[in-house]
Design an enzyme around this catalytic site. Structure first.
Site, PDB file in Angstrom:
ATOM      1  N   GLU A  75      17.437  -6.451   0.816  1.00  0.00           N
ATOM      2  CA  GLU A  75      18.463  -7.040   1.208  1.00  0.00           C
ATOM      3  C   GLU A  75      18.142  -7.486   2.555  1.00  0.00           C
ATOM      4  O   GLU A  75      18.403  -8.925   2.831  1.00  0.00           O
ATOM      5  CB  GLU A  75      19.665  -6.486   1.074  1.00  0.00           C
ATOM      6  N   PRO A 287       3.392   2.804  -5.429  1.00  0.00           N
ATOM      7  CA  PRO A 287       4.405   3.574  -6.006  1.00  0.00           C
ATOM      8  C   PRO A 287       5.682   3.255  -4.858  1.00  0.00           C
ATOM      9  O   PRO A 287       5.689   2.525  -3.744  1.00  0.00           O
ATOM     10  CB  PRO A 287       4.229   4.840  -5.358  1.00  0.00           C
ATOM     11  N   ARG A 288       6.953   2.872  -5.648  1.00  0.00           N
ATOM     12  CA  ARG A 288       8.078   2.537  -5.020  1.00  0.00           C
ATOM     13  C   ARG A 288       8.430   3.551  -4.063  1.00  0.00           C
ATOM     14  O   ARG A 288       9.172   3.211  -2.850  1.00  0.00           O
ATOM     15  CB  ARG A 288       9.175   2.188  -6.236  1.00  0.00           C
ATOM     16  N   LEU A 328       3.372   2.418   3.003  1.00  0.00           N
ATOM     17  CA  LEU A 328       4.819   1.267   3.178  1.00  0.00           C
ATOM     18  C   LEU A 328       5.964   1.980   3.542  1.00  0.00           C
ATOM     19  O   LEU A 328       6.390   3.190   3.241  1.00  0.00           O
ATOM     20  CB  LEU A 328       5.275   0.998   1.710  1.00  0.00           C
ATOM     21  N   GLY A 329       6.769   1.491   4.293  1.00  0.00           N
ATOM     22  CA  GLY A 329       8.039   1.645   4.877  1.00  0.00           C
ATOM     23  C   GLY A 329       8.187   3.255   4.817  1.00  0.00           C
ATOM     24  O   GLY A 329       7.643   3.955   5.659  1.00  0.00           O
ATOM     25  N   SER A 384       9.648 -12.976  -6.498  1.00  0.00           N
ATOM     26  CA  SER A 384       9.065 -14.329  -5.648  1.00  0.00           C
ATOM     27  C   SER A 384       8.270 -14.335  -4.579  1.00  0.00           C
ATOM     28  O   SER A 384       7.299 -15.142  -4.202  1.00  0.00           O
ATOM     29  CB  SER A 384      10.487 -14.970  -4.824  1.00  0.00           C
TER      30      SER A 384
END
Length: 483
Positions: A75, A287-288, A328-329, A384
Protein backbone atom coordinates in the site's frame (compact mmCIF):
# COMPACT_ATOMS: atom_id res chain seq x y z
CA UNK A 1 -12.71 21.23 3.69
CA UNK A 2 -15.70 19.37 2.41
CA UNK A 3 -16.83 16.40 4.47
CA UNK A 4 -19.83 14.26 3.72
CA UNK A 5 -22.99 14.61 5.77
CA UNK A 6 -23.97 11.82 8.11
CA UNK A 7 -27.42 10.28 7.57
CA UNK A 8 -29.56 10.40 10.69
CA UNK A 9 -29.93 6.61 10.82
CA UNK A 10 -26.17 6.10 10.61
CA UNK A 11 -25.56 8.72 13.26
CA UNK A 12 -27.94 7.09 15.75
CA UNK A 13 -26.85 3.46 15.49
CA UNK A 14 -23.27 4.13 14.48
CA UNK A 15 -22.71 6.59 17.30
CA UNK A 16 -23.53 3.98 19.92
CA UNK A 17 -21.34 1.38 18.24
CA UNK A 18 -18.52 3.87 17.98
CA UNK A 19 -18.62 4.57 21.71
CA UNK A 20 -18.31 0.84 22.37
CA UNK A 21 -15.41 0.56 19.91
CA UNK A 22 -13.77 3.64 21.41
CA UNK A 23 -13.86 2.16 24.92
CA UNK A 24 -12.68 -1.26 23.76
CA UNK A 25 -9.79 0.14 21.72
CA UNK A 26 -8.63 2.29 24.62
CA UNK A 27 -8.60 -0.74 26.94
CA UNK A 28 -6.94 -3.11 24.46
CA UNK A 29 -4.22 -0.84 23.05
CA UNK A 30 -1.52 -1.27 25.76
CA UNK A 31 -1.72 -5.07 25.70
CA UNK A 32 -1.82 -5.15 21.89
CA UNK A 33 1.29 -3.00 21.60
CA UNK A 34 3.17 -5.03 24.23
CA UNK A 35 2.28 -8.26 22.43
CA UNK A 36 3.58 -6.88 19.13
CA UNK A 37 6.79 -5.67 20.75
CA UNK A 38 7.45 -9.06 22.36
CA UNK A 39 6.99 -10.73 18.98
CA UNK A 40 9.46 -8.36 17.33
CA UNK A 41 6.78 -6.72 15.19
CA UNK A 42 7.57 -3.19 16.34
CA UNK A 43 10.69 -1.10 15.81
CA UNK A 44 12.98 -1.51 18.85
CA UNK A 45 13.46 2.21 19.42
CA UNK A 46 10.63 3.92 17.49
CA UNK A 47 7.70 2.01 18.94
CA UNK A 48 6.52 5.07 20.98
CA UNK A 49 5.39 6.55 17.64
CA UNK A 50 2.63 3.94 17.73
CA UNK A 51 1.25 5.81 20.73
CA UNK A 52 1.17 9.06 18.79
CA UNK A 53 4.45 10.35 20.20
CA UNK A 54 6.48 12.08 17.46
CA UNK A 55 10.17 11.36 16.95
CA UNK A 56 10.81 14.48 14.84
CA UNK A 57 9.65 18.07 14.96
CA UNK A 58 6.73 19.19 12.81
CA UNK A 59 8.02 21.53 10.10
CA UNK A 60 6.46 24.96 9.76
CA UNK A 61 4.04 24.86 12.73
CA UNK A 62 0.73 26.43 11.81
CA UNK A 63 1.08 25.64 8.10
CA UNK A 64 -1.04 23.05 6.23
CA UNK A 65 0.19 19.46 6.26
CA UNK A 66 -0.91 16.45 4.18
CA UNK A 67 -0.89 13.00 5.81
CA UNK A 68 -0.68 9.78 3.79
CA UNK A 69 -1.31 6.51 5.64
CA UNK A 70 -0.70 2.98 4.35
CA UNK A 71 -0.66 -0.18 6.42
CA UNK A 72 2.27 -2.01 4.79
CA UNK A 73 4.76 -2.06 1.95
CA UNK A 74 2.38 -2.78 -0.94
CA UNK A 75 0.00 0.00 0.00
CA UNK A 76 2.89 2.34 0.75
CA UNK A 77 4.37 1.77 -2.70
CA UNK A 78 0.97 2.52 -4.25
CA UNK A 79 0.84 5.78 -2.30
CA UNK A 80 4.35 6.83 -3.34
CA UNK A 81 3.47 8.19 -6.83
CA UNK A 82 0.81 10.45 -5.27
CA UNK A 83 3.21 11.54 -2.53
CA UNK A 84 5.77 12.49 -5.17
CA UNK A 85 3.16 14.25 -7.29
CA UNK A 86 2.01 16.26 -4.28
CA UNK A 87 5.60 17.18 -3.40
CA UNK A 88 6.27 18.35 -6.97
CA UNK A 89 3.14 20.51 -7.08
CA UNK A 90 3.70 21.99 -3.61
CA UNK A 91 7.45 21.98 -2.87
CA UNK A 92 7.04 23.90 0.38
CA UNK A 93 4.20 21.79 1.76
CA UNK A 94 4.94 19.54 4.76
CA UNK A 95 4.01 15.94 3.84
CA UNK A 96 3.82 13.06 6.29
CA UNK A 97 3.72 9.34 5.44
CA UNK A 98 2.89 6.67 8.01
CA UNK A 99 2.88 2.88 7.82
CA UNK A 100 2.60 0.16 10.46
CA UNK A 101 5.05 -2.57 9.44
CA UNK A 102 8.80 -2.83 9.78
CA UNK A 103 9.31 -3.94 6.18
CA UNK A 104 7.54 -0.85 4.89
CA UNK A 105 9.61 1.35 7.20
CA UNK A 106 12.90 0.01 5.83
CA UNK A 107 11.89 0.43 2.20
CA UNK A 108 9.68 3.51 2.16
CA UNK A 109 11.93 5.82 4.13
CA UNK A 110 14.62 5.49 1.45
CA UNK A 111 12.24 6.17 -1.44
CA UNK A 112 10.48 9.27 -0.16
CA UNK A 113 11.22 12.66 -1.73
CA UNK A 114 13.45 14.99 0.25
CA UNK A 115 11.55 16.68 3.04
CA UNK A 116 8.77 14.11 3.34
CA UNK A 117 8.48 12.92 6.94
CA UNK A 118 8.12 9.26 7.86
CA UNK A 119 6.53 8.05 11.10
CA UNK A 120 4.98 4.83 12.31
CA UNK A 121 1.20 5.15 12.38
CA UNK A 122 -0.57 5.52 15.71
CA UNK A 123 -2.66 2.65 17.01
CA UNK A 124 -6.35 3.26 16.44
CA UNK A 125 -7.12 4.04 20.06
CA UNK A 126 -8.45 7.42 21.24
CA UNK A 127 -5.37 8.58 23.15
CA UNK A 128 -2.87 7.72 20.40
CA UNK A 129 -5.02 9.25 17.65
CA UNK A 130 -5.70 12.44 19.59
CA UNK A 131 -2.01 12.81 20.43
CA UNK A 132 -0.95 12.20 16.83
CA UNK A 133 -3.55 14.43 15.16
CA UNK A 134 -3.12 17.11 17.81
CA UNK A 135 0.62 17.29 17.17
CA UNK A 136 0.76 17.02 13.38
CA UNK A 137 -2.51 18.89 12.69
CA UNK A 138 -3.07 17.54 9.15
CA UNK A 139 -5.19 19.52 6.72
CA UNK A 140 -5.92 16.50 4.49
CA UNK A 141 -5.65 12.75 5.12
CA UNK A 142 -5.16 10.04 2.49
CA UNK A 143 -5.91 6.47 3.57
CA UNK A 144 -4.78 3.66 1.28
CA UNK A 145 -6.94 0.73 0.18
CA UNK A 146 -8.74 -0.80 3.19
CA UNK A 147 -7.59 1.36 6.07
CA UNK A 148 -10.95 2.03 7.75
CA UNK A 149 -10.15 2.96 11.34
CA UNK A 150 -13.04 4.41 13.38
CA UNK A 151 -11.07 6.55 15.83
CA UNK A 152 -8.90 8.05 13.09
CA UNK A 153 -11.75 8.80 10.67
CA UNK A 154 -14.23 10.12 13.23
CA UNK A 155 -11.61 12.20 15.03
CA UNK A 156 -10.64 13.79 11.69
CA UNK A 157 -14.29 14.46 10.84
CA UNK A 158 -14.87 16.11 14.21
CA UNK A 159 -11.96 18.46 13.48
CA UNK A 160 -13.17 19.22 9.95
CA UNK A 161 -10.28 17.37 8.25
CA UNK A 162 -11.14 15.87 4.87
CA UNK A 163 -10.36 12.15 4.52
CA UNK A 164 -9.83 10.44 1.14
CA UNK A 165 -9.73 6.67 0.58
CA UNK A 166 -7.38 5.88 -2.34
CA UNK A 167 -7.26 2.56 -4.22
CA UNK A 168 -10.25 1.63 -2.08
CA UNK A 169 -10.89 -2.06 -1.75
CA UNK A 170 -12.61 -4.43 0.61
CA UNK A 171 -12.23 -8.20 0.61
CA UNK A 172 -15.34 -10.36 0.55
CA UNK A 173 -14.51 -11.54 4.06
CA UNK A 174 -14.33 -7.95 5.36
CA UNK A 175 -17.47 -7.01 3.46
CA UNK A 176 -19.41 -9.87 5.05
CA UNK A 177 -18.14 -8.91 8.50
CA UNK A 178 -19.04 -5.25 8.08
CA UNK A 179 -22.46 -6.24 6.69
CA UNK A 180 -23.54 -7.73 10.02
CA UNK A 181 -26.05 -5.46 11.81
CA UNK A 182 -23.64 -4.05 14.41
CA UNK A 183 -20.76 -3.71 11.95
CA UNK A 184 -22.97 -2.04 9.35
CA UNK A 185 -23.93 0.72 11.77
CA UNK A 186 -20.31 1.55 12.48
CA UNK A 187 -18.96 1.29 8.92
CA UNK A 188 -21.81 3.34 7.48
CA UNK A 189 -20.99 6.07 9.98
CA UNK A 190 -17.31 5.98 8.98
CA UNK A 191 -18.00 5.99 5.26
CA UNK A 192 -20.38 8.91 5.64
CA UNK A 193 -17.47 10.97 6.97
CA UNK A 194 -15.23 10.45 3.93
CA UNK A 195 -14.90 13.17 1.33
CA UNK A 196 -13.87 10.89 -1.54
CA UNK A 197 -13.59 7.16 -2.26
CA UNK A 198 -11.59 6.05 -5.32
CA UNK A 199 -12.26 2.30 -5.71
CA UNK A 200 -10.14 -0.23 -7.55
CA UNK A 201 -13.02 -1.67 -9.54
CA UNK A 202 -16.77 -1.65 -10.09
CA UNK A 203 -17.15 -4.60 -7.71
CA UNK A 204 -15.35 -2.66 -5.00
CA UNK A 205 -17.51 0.39 -5.64
CA UNK A 206 -20.66 -1.72 -5.25
CA UNK A 207 -19.43 -3.13 -1.95
CA UNK A 208 -18.81 0.34 -0.56
CA UNK A 209 -22.24 1.49 -1.69
CA UNK A 210 -23.89 -1.54 -0.08
CA UNK A 211 -22.18 -0.48 3.14
CA UNK A 212 -23.88 2.92 2.75
CA UNK A 213 -21.02 4.99 1.34
CA UNK A 214 -22.67 8.06 -0.24
CA UNK A 215 -22.75 7.40 -4.02
CA UNK A 216 -21.72 10.98 -4.82
CA UNK A 217 -18.28 10.52 -3.22
CA UNK A 218 -17.36 7.35 -5.21
CA UNK A 219 -15.36 8.04 -8.36
CA UNK A 220 -12.97 6.00 -10.53
CA UNK A 221 -9.42 6.98 -11.50
CA UNK A 222 -7.53 3.70 -12.00
CA UNK A 223 -5.23 1.55 -9.89
CA UNK A 224 -2.29 3.45 -8.38
CA UNK A 225 -0.26 0.25 -8.28
CA UNK A 226 0.13 0.66 -12.03
CA UNK A 227 2.08 3.85 -11.35
CA UNK A 228 4.59 2.13 -9.05
CA UNK A 229 6.57 0.90 -12.05
CA UNK A 230 7.24 4.48 -13.10
CA UNK A 231 9.77 4.89 -10.26
CA UNK A 232 13.24 5.12 -11.77
CA UNK A 233 16.29 3.19 -10.64
CA UNK A 234 18.84 5.12 -8.60
CA UNK A 235 22.57 5.12 -9.24
CA UNK A 236 23.26 2.38 -6.67
CA UNK A 237 20.53 0.23 -8.13
CA UNK A 238 21.88 0.66 -11.66
CA UNK A 239 25.38 -0.33 -10.49
CA UNK A 240 23.98 -3.39 -8.72
CA UNK A 241 22.01 -4.39 -11.81
CA UNK A 242 25.13 -4.16 -13.96
CA UNK A 243 27.07 -6.24 -11.43
CA UNK A 244 24.40 -8.97 -11.45
CA UNK A 245 24.24 -9.00 -15.23
CA UNK A 246 27.99 -9.57 -15.37
CA UNK A 247 27.68 -12.46 -12.92
CA UNK A 248 24.88 -14.02 -14.96
CA UNK A 249 27.25 -14.21 -17.97
CA UNK A 250 24.42 -14.45 -20.50
CA UNK A 251 22.95 -17.51 -18.80
CA UNK A 252 19.20 -18.15 -19.16
CA UNK A 253 17.45 -16.71 -16.09
CA UNK A 254 14.01 -16.84 -14.56
CA UNK A 255 12.74 -15.32 -11.34
CA UNK A 256 10.18 -16.45 -8.76
CA UNK A 257 9.16 -13.42 -6.67
CA UNK A 258 7.18 -13.05 -3.43
CA UNK A 259 7.16 -16.80 -2.88
CA UNK A 260 5.25 -17.96 0.19
CA UNK A 261 5.86 -21.01 2.38
CA UNK A 262 4.78 -24.10 0.46
CA UNK A 263 5.15 -22.37 -2.88
CA UNK A 264 8.92 -22.71 -2.61
CA UNK A 265 8.51 -26.48 -2.94
CA UNK A 266 6.62 -26.00 -6.22
CA UNK A 267 9.22 -23.59 -7.57
CA UNK A 268 12.15 -25.84 -6.63
CA UNK A 269 10.56 -28.89 -8.26
CA UNK A 270 9.89 -26.92 -11.44
CA UNK A 271 13.46 -25.62 -11.52
CA UNK A 272 14.82 -29.13 -10.97
CA UNK A 273 12.91 -30.27 -14.07
CA UNK A 274 13.99 -27.27 -16.13
CA UNK A 275 17.71 -27.70 -15.52
CA UNK A 276 17.50 -31.16 -17.06
CA UNK A 277 16.75 -29.35 -20.34
CA UNK A 278 18.77 -26.19 -19.63
CA UNK A 279 21.76 -27.16 -17.44
CA UNK A 280 23.04 -23.59 -17.11
CA UNK A 281 19.64 -22.17 -16.11
CA UNK A 282 19.67 -19.81 -13.10
CA UNK A 283 16.72 -19.22 -10.76
CA UNK A 284 16.40 -15.99 -8.77
CA UNK A 285 14.30 -17.03 -5.76
CA UNK A 286 12.73 -14.27 -3.65
CA UNK A 287 10.89 -15.54 -0.54
CA UNK A 288 8.07 -13.28 0.57
CA UNK A 289 8.71 -13.63 4.31
CA UNK A 290 12.14 -13.58 5.99
CA UNK A 291 11.27 -16.42 8.36
CA UNK A 292 11.00 -18.72 5.32
CA UNK A 293 14.60 -18.15 4.23
CA UNK A 294 16.05 -20.54 6.82
CA UNK A 295 13.79 -23.35 5.64
CA UNK A 296 14.63 -22.69 1.99
CA UNK A 297 18.36 -22.68 2.74
CA UNK A 298 18.13 -25.93 4.70
CA UNK A 299 16.16 -27.59 1.90
CA UNK A 300 18.72 -26.54 -0.71
CA UNK A 301 21.58 -27.83 1.45
CA UNK A 302 19.87 -31.18 1.93
CA UNK A 303 19.32 -31.47 -1.81
CA UNK A 304 22.96 -30.46 -2.38
CA UNK A 305 21.93 -27.63 -4.66
CA UNK A 306 24.58 -25.04 -5.45
CA UNK A 307 23.06 -21.74 -4.27
CA UNK A 308 24.13 -18.28 -3.17
CA UNK A 309 22.50 -16.04 -0.58
CA UNK A 310 22.45 -12.43 -1.71
CA UNK A 311 23.28 -11.17 1.78
CA UNK A 312 26.67 -12.92 1.69
CA UNK A 313 27.70 -10.95 -1.40
CA UNK A 314 29.31 -14.11 -2.70
CA UNK A 315 29.99 -13.95 -6.42
CA UNK A 316 28.01 -16.48 -8.41
CA UNK A 317 29.88 -19.07 -10.41
CA UNK A 318 28.82 -20.95 -13.52
CA UNK A 319 27.74 -23.79 -11.19
CA UNK A 320 25.36 -21.62 -9.13
CA UNK A 321 21.86 -22.93 -9.75
CA UNK A 322 19.80 -20.68 -7.44
CA UNK A 323 20.32 -17.11 -6.26
CA UNK A 324 18.31 -16.62 -3.04
CA UNK A 325 17.40 -13.00 -2.33
CA UNK A 326 17.37 -12.60 1.45
CA UNK A 327 17.96 -8.85 1.62
CA UNK A 328 14.46 -7.48 1.10
CA UNK A 329 12.88 -5.21 3.69
CA UNK A 330 11.94 -7.11 6.82
CA UNK A 331 14.68 -9.68 6.30
CA UNK A 332 16.58 -8.08 9.19
CA UNK A 333 13.93 -9.50 11.55
CA UNK A 334 15.08 -12.95 10.51
CA UNK A 335 18.68 -11.96 11.07
CA UNK A 336 17.89 -10.50 14.51
CA UNK A 337 16.26 -13.77 15.50
CA UNK A 338 19.03 -16.08 14.32
CA UNK A 339 22.18 -14.01 14.69
CA UNK A 340 23.55 -12.60 17.96
CA UNK A 341 25.95 -10.28 16.15
CA UNK A 342 23.42 -8.67 13.84
CA UNK A 343 22.24 -5.08 14.25
CA UNK A 344 19.91 -2.74 12.43
CA UNK A 345 22.76 -0.30 11.78
CA UNK A 346 24.79 -3.08 10.16
CA UNK A 347 21.90 -3.99 7.91
CA UNK A 348 21.35 -0.40 6.81
CA UNK A 349 25.05 0.01 5.94
CA UNK A 350 25.69 -3.34 4.30
CA UNK A 351 22.64 -3.51 2.03
CA UNK A 352 22.69 -0.05 0.41
CA UNK A 353 20.09 -0.62 -2.30
CA UNK A 354 17.53 -2.76 -0.48
CA UNK A 355 14.93 -0.03 -1.09
CA UNK A 356 12.93 -1.06 -4.08
CA UNK A 357 15.17 -4.08 -4.54
CA UNK A 358 12.45 -6.32 -5.93
CA UNK A 359 11.69 -3.81 -8.69
CA UNK A 360 15.38 -3.66 -9.55
CA UNK A 361 15.67 -7.45 -9.72
CA UNK A 362 12.88 -7.52 -12.27
CA UNK A 363 15.20 -5.56 -14.55
CA UNK A 364 17.72 -8.40 -14.77
CA UNK A 365 15.35 -11.25 -15.62
CA UNK A 366 13.26 -11.82 -18.75
CA UNK A 367 10.70 -14.01 -16.93
CA UNK A 368 8.96 -13.24 -13.62
CA UNK A 369 6.69 -15.70 -11.83
CA UNK A 370 4.71 -13.83 -9.18
CA UNK A 371 4.02 -15.86 -6.04
CA UNK A 372 1.33 -15.66 -3.43
CA UNK A 373 -0.84 -17.27 -6.06
CA UNK A 374 -0.14 -21.02 -6.19
CA UNK A 375 -1.82 -22.22 -2.99
CA UNK A 376 -5.42 -21.86 -1.73
CA UNK A 377 -5.79 -19.09 0.82
CA UNK A 378 -3.28 -16.82 -0.89
CA UNK A 379 -4.38 -13.74 -2.81
CA UNK A 380 -1.66 -12.76 -5.24
CA UNK A 381 0.73 -9.82 -5.42
CA UNK A 382 1.22 -6.80 -7.65
CA UNK A 383 2.24 -7.86 -11.16
CA UNK A 384 2.58 -4.37 -12.59
CA UNK A 385 6.16 -3.85 -11.37
CA UNK A 386 7.37 -6.82 -13.39
CA UNK A 387 5.30 -5.78 -16.41
CA UNK A 388 6.62 -2.22 -16.24
CA UNK A 389 10.20 -3.26 -16.97
CA UNK A 390 9.22 -5.75 -19.66
CA UNK A 391 9.26 -9.14 -17.95
CA UNK A 392 7.18 -11.98 -19.34
CA UNK A 393 4.79 -12.24 -16.38
CA UNK A 394 3.25 -15.42 -14.95
CA UNK A 395 1.04 -16.02 -11.95
CA UNK A 396 -0.88 -18.85 -10.34
CA UNK A 397 -4.64 -19.31 -10.00
CA UNK A 398 -5.14 -17.61 -6.60
CA UNK A 399 -4.77 -13.88 -7.22
CA UNK A 400 -7.52 -12.31 -5.08
CA UNK A 401 -8.31 -8.69 -5.84
CA UNK A 402 -5.43 -8.55 -8.33
CA UNK A 403 -7.65 -10.43 -10.77
CA UNK A 404 -9.01 -7.12 -12.04
CA UNK A 405 -5.45 -6.20 -13.01
CA UNK A 406 -5.08 -9.41 -15.01
CA UNK A 407 -8.38 -8.80 -16.81
CA UNK A 408 -7.39 -5.26 -17.78
CA UNK A 409 -4.05 -6.48 -19.12
CA UNK A 410 -5.71 -9.30 -21.08
CA UNK A 411 -8.12 -6.80 -22.62
CA UNK A 412 -5.14 -4.89 -23.99
CA UNK A 413 -3.17 -7.98 -25.03
CA UNK A 414 -3.94 -11.63 -24.17
CA UNK A 415 -0.19 -12.32 -23.94
CA UNK A 416 0.43 -9.59 -21.35
CA UNK A 417 0.26 -12.04 -18.45
CA UNK A 418 0.06 -15.83 -18.30
CA UNK A 419 -2.09 -17.34 -15.54
CA UNK A 420 -1.40 -21.03 -14.95
CA UNK A 421 -3.54 -23.50 -13.02
CA UNK A 422 -0.71 -25.12 -11.14
CA UNK A 423 2.73 -26.72 -11.16
CA UNK A 424 2.42 -28.67 -14.41
CA UNK A 425 1.17 -25.70 -16.44
CA UNK A 426 3.88 -23.51 -14.92
CA UNK A 427 6.55 -25.99 -16.02
CA UNK A 428 5.17 -26.23 -19.55
CA UNK A 429 4.83 -22.44 -19.90
CA UNK A 430 8.43 -21.93 -18.76
CA UNK A 431 9.67 -24.58 -21.18
CA UNK A 432 7.96 -22.73 -24.01
CA UNK A 433 9.41 -19.33 -23.12
CA UNK A 434 12.92 -20.63 -22.46
CA UNK A 435 12.91 -22.57 -25.72
CA UNK A 436 11.35 -19.96 -28.00
CA UNK A 437 12.99 -16.53 -28.01
CA UNK A 438 10.31 -15.04 -30.25
CA UNK A 439 7.52 -16.15 -27.93
CA UNK A 440 9.46 -14.76 -24.96
CA UNK A 441 10.00 -11.39 -26.64
CA UNK A 442 6.31 -11.21 -27.62
CA UNK A 443 5.23 -11.78 -24.01
CA UNK A 444 7.75 -9.25 -22.71
CA UNK A 445 6.58 -6.62 -25.20
CA UNK A 446 2.90 -7.35 -24.48
CA UNK A 447 3.40 -6.94 -20.72
CA UNK A 448 5.30 -3.67 -21.05
CA UNK A 449 2.84 -2.19 -23.54
CA UNK A 450 -0.15 -3.19 -21.40
CA UNK A 451 1.42 -1.58 -18.34
CA UNK A 452 2.17 1.61 -20.26
CA UNK A 453 -1.43 1.94 -21.41
CA UNK A 454 -2.91 1.20 -17.97
CA UNK A 455 -0.59 3.45 -15.99
CA UNK A 456 -0.94 6.49 -18.24
CA UNK A 457 -2.49 9.38 -16.33
CA UNK A 458 -3.56 7.48 -13.18
CA UNK A 459 -1.89 9.89 -10.76
CA UNK A 460 -3.21 12.98 -12.55
CA UNK A 461 -6.75 11.59 -12.51
CA UNK A 462 -6.49 10.85 -8.80
CA UNK A 463 -5.17 14.31 -8.00
CA UNK A 464 -7.84 16.04 -10.08
CA UNK A 465 -10.53 14.19 -8.11
CA UNK A 466 -8.84 15.13 -4.84
CA UNK A 467 -8.84 18.79 -5.79
CA UNK A 468 -12.48 18.64 -6.89
CA UNK A 469 -13.80 16.94 -3.77
CA UNK A 470 -11.64 18.51 -1.07
CA UNK A 471 -11.14 22.10 -2.21
CA UNK A 472 -13.56 24.49 -0.62
CA UNK A 473 -11.95 25.97 2.44
CA UNK A 474 -9.39 28.57 3.40
CA UNK A 475 -7.12 25.76 4.60
CA UNK A 476 -6.88 24.13 1.18
CA UNK A 477 -6.53 27.50 -0.48
CA UNK A 478 -3.48 28.19 1.66
CA UNK A 479 -2.19 24.69 0.87
CA UNK A 480 -2.57 25.36 -2.85
CA UNK A 481 -0.58 28.59 -2.52
CA UNK A 482 2.41 26.65 -1.20
CA UNK A 483 3.07 25.55 -4.78
Amino acid sequence: MRTARTPASAARGGGAMYELYRAASRAAAPAALLWRRLRGLEHPSRWPERLGRPSVARPRPGSPLVWFHAVSLGEGMAALPVVRHCARLHPGLPILLTTTTLSSFEVMEDLLPDGVIYQFAPLDCPDAIESFVGYWKPSLIFLMESELWPNLILSAAEKGIAVVLLNARMSLKSFNRWSLPLGLQLVSLMLSKLSLVIPLSTIQAVRFQLLHAPPQIIHFAGDLKYAVGDIDAGEKAVAAIEDLQQQFSNRPVWMAASIHKGEDEIILRVHDELIRMYPDLLLILVPRHPQDIKNVSQTLKKQKVNFVLRSTREVMSSNTSIYVVDTLGSCYLFCLKFSHSFSMDHFMKEIPWKAGELRMLYRVTPIAVIGGSFLPGLAGHNISEAAAVGCAVMTGPHVGHFYHMLVEMWQINPFAVKQVKGEYELLEALKQLLGDSRALEACQRAAKDAFSIMSDGVVNRVWNLVRKFTIGSDTWDSLSRTG
